[in-house]
Write an enzyme that holds these catalytic residues in place. Structure first.
Site, short mmCIF file in Angstrom:
data_model
loop_
_atom_site.label_atom_id
_atom_site.label_comp_id
_atom_site.label_asym_id
_atom_site.label_seq_id
_atom_site.Cartn_x
_atom_site.Cartn_y
_atom_site.Cartn_z
N ASP A 102 4.18 1.42 2.38
CA ASP A 102 3.79 1.74 0.99
C ASP A 102 5.05 1.48 0.34
O ASP A 102 6.21 2.12 0.31
CB ASP A 102 3.21 3.12 0.89
CG ASP A 102 2.60 3.23 -0.32
OD1 ASP A 102 1.57 3.10 -0.70
OD2 ASP A 102 3.37 4.08 -1.58
N LEU A 103 4.92 0.68 -1.03
CA LEU A 103 5.96 0.60 -1.80
C LEU A 103 6.58 1.94 -2.69
O LEU A 103 5.57 2.25 -3.26
CB LEU A 103 5.96 -0.90 -2.89
CG LEU A 103 5.25 -1.93 -2.11
CD1 LEU A 103 5.24 -3.06 -3.18
CD2 LEU A 103 6.52 -2.37 -0.90
N ASP A 138 -0.73 -0.92 -3.60
CA ASP A 138 0.66 -1.45 -3.16
C ASP A 138 0.87 -0.97 -1.78
O ASP A 138 2.04 -0.83 -1.43
CB ASP A 138 1.76 -0.97 -4.06
CG ASP A 138 1.80 0.80 -4.07
OD1 ASP A 138 0.56 1.35 -3.65
OD2 ASP A 138 2.75 1.29 -4.57
#
Length: 414
Positions: A263-264, A306
């Site tokens: 996960d960004l 994201d």
């Protein structure tokens, strides 16, 4: 002056450059057949073209162009190329990709000029340039090979120049895709022969062409349908269908499957600060970076806004961690120029991510358990400071890979 430019001039201005009535008729038939072909296949072509990727886009326009090259002077082949791509721009692919159509038109014209030079050099100076013996067959095949090579080389060069992150393997694409082009060139020779002797049979061949179009391009269509348009990665639905297949294969081979969920970190700040187009540019850069660090055969997918996933068939925990660390380090130092909402330029210095890792069957016996274990490890990484890798353990709390710890606050600078 380039060889292809000389070829164009010599072919157009040669002694047989006057266009005969029969050649105008052949031009009209091939133009109509090309347009009808594009219109009938535009659904599948639109999906394939609009799928973002860094591989050559293969189509069957070449069959009509190469047929024209054998039947017509180059002065009529060029307008046929322009007509085919102009129609594609308006009706098939959409006007948002006009630059692609201009480039593709140029590559087709250059490839046709090079092939025409080969035909002329082999003694087939005027249309129709059909194989009537062994030598003329070799000349026509050499011209087809030249056409393919020039077009292919130009497309690969453009991909490598426009996408520096793309690997040579990605730019070359799949061998099966190039077999589609070879099939199209072969069909072009057959259509030229039929057009010369039995022109009214060409419309009947359209049914065969459309059927072959569907069957030859079905693998590409399936890949396009499973490709996320923003990132070029696999879609969540395609990924979800691929995971159980890999787990079943691992059971058969008594092997393993690694899974990375990432996960960004603070990605929402990019969208809030610079706008969603900048976020999309960042996602594309992230997708290209991840693909550059995984092995051939690994599957990278966008499973959420994201949130990304990497499926690693046959990978042991050590390999999963090595790949995760390479991706983590690359993203943390990634520099991405983006367009800001105010019309100016901005630069993202680092797009860090948190990772959860799990290995089948070490920590899970089913797909759901594997995904849950990796998700739990990802959540632990987020809570533990972000920009790090956490490994799921069977019946134990997830273990943080401290060798990957880096400062969690990465700047986003104009």
């Amino acid at each position: 002056m380039t060889i292809t430019t000389l070829a164009v001039r010599s072919t157009v201005s040669g002694p047989n450059s006057g266009v005969r009535h029969s050649e105008w008729v052949a031009f009209a038939v091939l133009a109509a057949a090309s347009v009808l072909h594009l219109e009938a296949a535009r659904g599948i072509e639109r999906r394939r073209e609009m799928a973002a990727n860094t591989s050559p886009h293969t189509n069957l326009k070449c069959l009509w162009i190469f047929a024209a090259l054998l039947l017509l002077p180059l002065s009529l082949v060029i307008p046929l190329v322009v007509l085919a791509y102009a129609y594609s721009w308006f009706r098939v692919y959409g006007r948002t990709v006009a630059h692609r159509k201009v480039f593709s038109t140029a590559t087709y014209i250059l490839a046709s000029a090079a092939a025409a030079a080969v035909l002329r050099g082999g003694g087939l100076t005027g249309p129709p340039r059909l194989p009537t013996g062994f030598w003329s067959l070799l000349v026509v095949l050499a011209a087809a090979a030249t056409w393919w090579l020039v077009n292919y080389a130009l497309v690969i060069g453009a991909i490598l120049l426009s996408s520096p992150e793309a690997t040579a393997r990605e730019a070359l694409g799949e061998l099966s895709d190039q077999l589609v082009v070879c099939a199209g060139l072969g069909l072009g020779i057959a259509i030229a022969a039929v057009q010369t002797s039995y022109p009214w049979v060409v419309p009947v061949l359209m049914v065969t062409v459309l059927a072959l179009h569907r069957d030859l391009l079905l693998p590409q269509y399936q890949r396009a349908a499973g490709t996320d348009e923003k990132t070029g990665l696999a879609t969540s639905s395609y990924w979800a269908s691929a995971v159980p297949v890999e787990l079943a294969r691992a059971d058969t081979l008594r092997s393993t499957v690694g899974l990375l969920m990432l996960d960004l970190d603070k990605f929402k700040e990019i969208n809030d600060t610079y706008g969603h187009p900048a976020g999309d540019e960042a996602l594309r850069a992230v997708g290209e970076s991840i693909r550059a660090e995984v092995r051939q055969g690994d599957l990278v997918a966008r499973v959420g806004g994201d949130e990304l996933a990497v499926l690693l068939p046959g990978a042991l925990e050590t390999e999963v961690l090595e790949i995760a660390e390479r991706i983590r380090a690359r993203l943390a130092s990634l520099v991405v120029p983006v367009s800001a909402t105010n019309g100016g330029a901005a630069r993202l210095d680092g797009i860090p991510a948190s990772f959860g890792a799990a290995v089948y069957p070490d920590v899970a016996g089913t797909m759901d358990q594997l995904v849950l274990a990796a998700d739990d490890a990802l959540l632990t990484a987020k809570r533990s400071g972000r920009n790090q890798i956490v490994v799921a353990r069977p019946n134990q709390p997830a273990i943080t890979d401290h060798s990957a710890d880096k400062p969690s606050d990465q700047s986003v600078n104009d």
